[in-house]
Write an enzyme that holds these catalytic residues in place. Structure first.
Site, PDB file in Angstrom:
ATOM      1  N   GLY A 499      30.144   9.979 -41.934  1.00 50.08           N
ATOM      2  CA  GLY A 499      31.016   9.225 -41.063  1.00 50.08           C
ATOM      3  C   GLY A 499      30.526   9.139 -39.639  1.00 50.08           C
ATOM      4  CE  LYS A 517      26.035  13.970 -38.898  1.00 48.17           C
ATOM      5  NZ  LYS A 517      26.716  14.924 -39.721  1.00 48.17           N
ATOM      6  CG  ASP A 614      34.442  16.460 -42.166  1.00 48.84           C
ATOM      7  OD1 ASP A 614      35.119  16.203 -43.185  1.00 48.84           O
ATOM      8  OD2 ASP A 614      33.440  15.805 -41.833  1.00 48.84           O
TER       9      ASP A 614
HETATM   10  P1  ATP Z   1      30.494  13.956 -42.715  1.00 47.83           P
HETATM   11  O1  ATP Z   1      30.025  12.853 -41.846  1.00 47.83           O
HETATM   12  O2  ATP Z   1      31.965  13.994 -42.865  1.00 47.83           O
HETATM   13  O3  ATP Z   1      29.897  15.265 -42.359  1.00 47.83           O
HETATM   14  P2  ATP Z   1      28.601  13.990 -44.855  1.00 47.83           P
HETATM   15  O4  ATP Z   1      28.415  15.439 -44.709  1.00 47.83           O
HETATM   16  O5  ATP Z   1      28.601  13.399 -46.213  1.00 47.83           O
HETATM   17  O6  ATP Z   1      29.967  13.559 -44.179  1.00 47.83           O
HETATM   18  P3  ATP Z   1      26.399  13.795 -43.033  1.00 47.83           P
HETATM   19  O7  ATP Z   1      26.868  14.987 -42.307  1.00 47.83           O
HETATM   20  O8  ATP Z   1      25.919  12.645 -42.216  1.00 47.83           O
HETATM   21  O9  ATP Z   1      27.528  13.221 -43.990  1.00 47.83           O
HETATM   22  O10 ATP Z   1      25.261  14.236 -44.010  1.00 47.83           O
HETATM   23  C1  ATP Z   1      24.810  13.376 -45.019  1.00 47.83           C
HETATM   24  C2  ATP Z   1      24.039  14.168 -46.037  1.00 47.83           C
HETATM   25  O11 ATP Z   1      22.777  14.554 -45.474  1.00 47.83           O
HETATM   26  C3  ATP Z   1      24.695  15.490 -46.443  1.00 47.83           C
HETATM   27  O12 ATP Z   1      25.635  15.322 -47.477  1.00 47.83           O
HETATM   28  C4  ATP Z   1      23.489  16.311 -46.885  1.00 47.83           C
HETATM   29  O13 ATP Z   1      23.211  16.027 -48.234  1.00 47.83           O
HETATM   30  C5  ATP Z   1      22.374  15.794 -45.980  1.00 47.83           C
HETATM   31  N1  ATP Z   1      22.164  16.711 -44.864  1.00 47.83           N
HETATM   32  C6  ATP Z   1      22.854  16.774 -43.717  1.00 47.83           C
HETATM   33  N2  ATP Z   1      22.384  17.751 -42.909  1.00 47.83           N
HETATM   34  C7  ATP Z   1      21.364  18.333 -43.566  1.00 47.83           C
HETATM   35  C8  ATP Z   1      20.479  19.423 -43.282  1.00 47.83           C
HETATM   36  N3  ATP Z   1      20.572  20.100 -42.145  1.00 47.83           N
HETATM   37  N4  ATP Z   1      19.569  19.765 -44.211  1.00 47.83           N
HETATM   38  C9  ATP Z   1      19.511  19.087 -45.397  1.00 47.83           C
HETATM   39  N5  ATP Z   1      20.301  18.071 -45.714  1.00 47.83           N
HETATM   40  C10 ATP Z   1      21.228  17.682 -44.828  1.00 47.83           C
HETATM   41 MG    MG Z   2      28.156  16.379 -42.861  1.00 48.80          MG
END
Ligand code: ATP
Ligand code: MG
Length: 830
Positions: A499, A517, A614
């Protein structure tokens, strides 16, 4: 004999020999008297589980006789005969049964290794049994005169035993390999201490690293897991003839290949072969963390459990054995780049040594302590003693260390056990940089210019290197956008999208893998953003994803996190990849516990309490050891008022949101408890809490689970069917009860995260929970929920709105939905 007939006999004999040899290599499980095994020949146990022959570990150029798993694709050796005396040519070396002994001869026919029995029989036979045991039997009586499991290497297999035989005066001692490619005896041993009736993991055959605790008639007191009896059953026998422990596999386990090892890195581990993932997975290990292993980083090495490489040398030191160090064997430790001045006969310097300051350190072992009036006295005391290598002044006491420093550990800034320490270094170490500048001044103008630009370049490089160093050391780094663009190869490998933006994999120039990110819709001002960043960056815990750095250039806002190589929990639970397999129950339990510990830290241990807001499987990341790390904490404050809007619009997030998000009541840490409870149920069932069936109905699992729990029904009916009932029923039952407590509508009834940790650690019992009423209603209305809490306060996260208005609003929605099923628009509050 007629000479003309000879040519006919020779080929017949040759073929006969060849045929016999073929039979021997490809089917036999034994070596009989005067047979021999050489080159690529092997014997295989009758059920095909194990194979014995010559092997060469990794890139090592020498050969050993060993036994390995036959059905495991990754060569895994469980026993080595000639650990200390490898041979160079396997084709001219032989393993033979000679005079009642199994003997290994090298190419010069020198005896390298032997079973050393006194059998003296011509009818002995060596047989490889299907439980991985090589036995030497007396051919006439068929009695066993020697067996490999009496002399284990680093592995203890199910069915084998580990103990002390008083009559034979023999102890089975597991001894680690030196490193992953060298089977020679390493530093760590595991054996029964017959006096104390306990198993001990030792370093260097002396210092105790871990103990099983004593046998209490049912289990060893430090291994309560033994009581579960789910995967293994244990038998411990102790009488005047000796003591031993053995374990057997229960039929319920879908994993059939297991091994217990003393790893070369000093941990004992029970590993199971995941056939679908084609890899060994650790189901239990001690000590819990790598840095708890004594002397793991050697002298002057600093251990850090939060980094993937674990060991670093102190500044001014470098690894003693570079090759071993880079291959993960840190036991050689570090050595000084420059000798100390004081007491050094080769130095002409009159300068005294100086001390370098380090904070947040776990002190090395064995300090000498005495009271001193102030730190200066303490320092001069150390300085005047040639053998003193470090000092610390703490609570009016002077601590000094003499000789090599072992077991230093870099702790997170919030860890109360972190202390300051001063390490002795030569003064020339810090003055050497000035020499270049003096030389530059006396040179010509061109030289000055080139040196100046050289220095600039050096300064620039050092700045960059420092940045990376700081990132590696765990300190927050402000990256340039270009740095991150390069690190992520122009944001080419997307890990996922949430999100608040998308996440990309990247690699820093020092080879550290990172996750970047790219934030979207940050509503905070620059100053506020940086403030929040520094707060989040200061939070370090093994169960929280570490924020290594950030980039803030105009509207480009990026966060740089440590990379979790096993991705997020949702993919393992709901869409396991073919080669990953099903998450075992023990791992799920560890994930539940680790996540809870991470949340306790956020809720109670940080300077400013942080509500995550979250919690869901997507935000639980798993590192290479499947250790859970909570991701995205602090984002609520970081992104400002867009946060709750994102939560409301993300379908995935909704099932985890506590009722107070719609009731308008203040959001407290109990909102995280609610989401955590929802996630616990998903860990149990292995599926999303609300799932649409083929006929369009929504199955709401928490309501089903609550029903089973409240009516004390069969808890196994709600367990993930993929687990094939391989789980500790008591643990499943406790977790389900706990989850029901967490998802109570009234937040005051929900437990705190620290209570949850206590339950999962087995310190607290969990009572029957009240019926979590209102669950179904809430979820039925989920699509139509209007979120009233659109403005997380930036100073704290107790998000307020008008409670009276909000509660009447919610009641209205519930009635509306039930009676008319009306659609309600989302609020735009600003
Ligand atoms: P939200 O935005 O509510 O956190 P989300 O967790 O699905 O939702 P993101 O935080 O953008 O979305 O992360 C997307 C995906 O990227 C995660 O579900 C994970 O699989 C991967 N990811 C995020 N951070 C890392 C990390 N530090 N190492 C490995 N994979 C990651
Ligand atoms: Mg996330």
């Amino acid at each position: 004999m007629d000479a003309r007939k000879t040519p006919f006999f020779v080929p017949i004999l040759f073929y006969l020999c060849f045929f016999i040899n073929l039979q021997f290599s490809f089917g036999a499980d034994s070596i009989s008297a005067y047979q021999s095994l050489s080159g690529d020949e092997t014997i295989v146990s009758s059920g095909g589980n194990f194979e014995l022959g010559f092997f060469k570990p990794g890139n090592f150029s020498k050969y050993y006789i060993g036994i390995w798993f036959k059905k495991v694709s990754a060569r895994t050796v469980i026993w080595v005969a000639n650990r200390e005396r490898p041979i160079t040519d396997k084709y001219s070396s032989v393993l033979q049964v000679v005079d009642g002994n199994l003997v290994l001869f090298d190419e010069t026919h020198t005896e390298i290794w032997s079973t050393n029995t006194k059998l003296k029989s011509s009818r002995a036979v060596a047989i490889l049994l299907d439980e991985g045991n090589l036995v030497l039997r007396n051919g006439s009586s068929n009695s066993t005169v020697w067996q490999s499991r009496d002399y284990p290497s680093d592995t203890w297999l199910p069915g084998g035993y580990l103990g002390y035989d008083k009559r034979a005066n023999r102890t089975q001692i597991l001894t680690s390999w030196k490193n992953s490619e060298d089977p020679s005896p390493g530093l760590y041993t595991f054996e029964l201490d017959p006096v104390g009736n306990q198993y001990l993991l030792r370093w260097n055959r002396s210092r105790q690293i871990w103990t099983s605790g004593v046998w209490n008639g049912r289990l060893f007191t430090n291994v309560p897991e033994m009581a579960s009896g789910v995967i293994f059953s244990f038998t411990y026998r102790s009488n005047t003839n000796g003591s031993y422990l053995t374990y057997f596999l229960e039929n319920t386990s879908s994993i059939t290949q297991w091994r217990f090892i003393v790893d070369y890195n000093g941990q004992i581990k029970e590993l199971g072969w995941l056939a679908d993932q084609q890899k060994w997975s650790s189901f239990w290990s001690k000590p819990n963390t790598q840095c708890q292993v004594h002397a793991f980083c050697g002298a002057y090495g600093v251990c850090n459990d939060l980094t993937s490489t674990f060991c670093n040398c102190l500044p001014g030191f470098k690894s003693r054995f570079e090759k071993s160090w880079t291959s993960g064997d840190y036991s050689g430790g570090c050595k000084r780049l420059m000798e100390l001045e004081y007491g050094n006969a080769n130095t002409t310097s009159k300068k005294a040594d100086i001390f370098q300051f380090f904070s947040h350190m776990k002190w090395p072992d064995n300090p000498q302590a005495f009271s001193a009036v102030n730190a200066a006295r303490c320092k001069s005391n150390c300085l005047s003693n040639i053998s003193c290598t470090a000092y610390a002044y703490y609570q009016n006491t002077c601590f000094t260390w003499h000789g090599d420093l072992y077991n230093m550990q870099q702790l997170p800034e919030n860890d109360n056990n972190g202390r300051v320490i001063y390490i002795r270094i030569p003064s020339s170490d810090s003055s050497k940089n000035n020499k270049g500048i003096i030389f530059g001044v006396v040179g010509g103008s061109i030289a000055i210019l080139s040196i100046f630009s050289g220095l600039l370049l050096l300064a620039f490089r050092r700045h960059k290197a420092n940045k990376i160093e700081r990132a590696a050391e765990g300190r927050m780094v402000a990256f340039g956008y270009k740095d991150l663009k390069n690190a992520t190869k122009n944001f080419s490998e997307m890990l996922g999208k949430g999100g608040f933006g998308s996440v990309y994999k990247g690699t820093l120039p020092d080879s550290t893998v990172i996750a970047v990110k790219k934030l979207e819709g940050v509503s905070q001002g620059e100053k506020q953003f940086r403030n929040e960043i520094s707060t989040i960056g200061n939070i370090q815990h093994i169960n929280l994803v570490h924020l290594r750095g950030f980039c803030s250039q105009g509207n480009k806002k990026l966060l740089v996190y440590e990379y979790a190589s096993n991705g997020s929990l949702d993919s393992h639970l709901f869409n396991p990849k073919k080669d990953e397999g099903i998450l075992p129950w023990t791992t799920r339990y560890e994930i539940a516990l680790g996540t809870a510990r991470g949340l306790v830290y956020l809720h109670e241990k940080c300077r400013d309490c942080i509500i995550h807001c979250d919690i869901k499987p997507e935000n639980i990341l798993l590192d290479s050891y499947m250790c859970p790390k909570v991701a995205d904490f602090g984002l609520a404050k970081l992104v400002g008022h867009n946060f709750s809007r994102v939560l409301t619009t993300m379908r995935g997030t909704r099932g985890y949101l506590a009722p107070e998000w719609i009731s308008g009541a203040a959001i407290t840490t109990k909102a995280d408890v609610y989401s955590y409870g929802m996630m616990l149920l998903e860990l149990v069932s292995g599926r999303r809490n609300s799932e649409q069936t083929r006929d369009g109905k929504v199955n709401f699992f928490p309501a089903i689970a609550a029903n089973v729990i409240m009516n004390e029904g069969d808890i196994l009916t709600i367990l993930d069917p993929n687990l094939n009932l391989v789980a500790d029923i008591e643990e499943v039952s406790n977790i389900c009860r706990l989850a029901c407590w967490c998802i109570q509508e009234d937040e005051h009834v929900r437990p705190t995260m620290s209570k949850i940790v206590q339950v999962l650690e087995g310190v607290l019992d969990v009572d029957m929970p009240p019926d979590p009423r209102g669950l179904q209603v809430f979820i039925d209305n989920e699509d139509d929920i209007v979120f009233l809490t659109d403005k997380p306060s930036s100073s704290n996260l107790h998000i307020q709105s008008d409670p009276a208005w909000a509660s009447s609003f919610v009641e209205e929605q519930y009635t509306n939905k039930k009676t008319q099923g009306s659609k309600i628009q989302e609020c735009e509050s600003d």
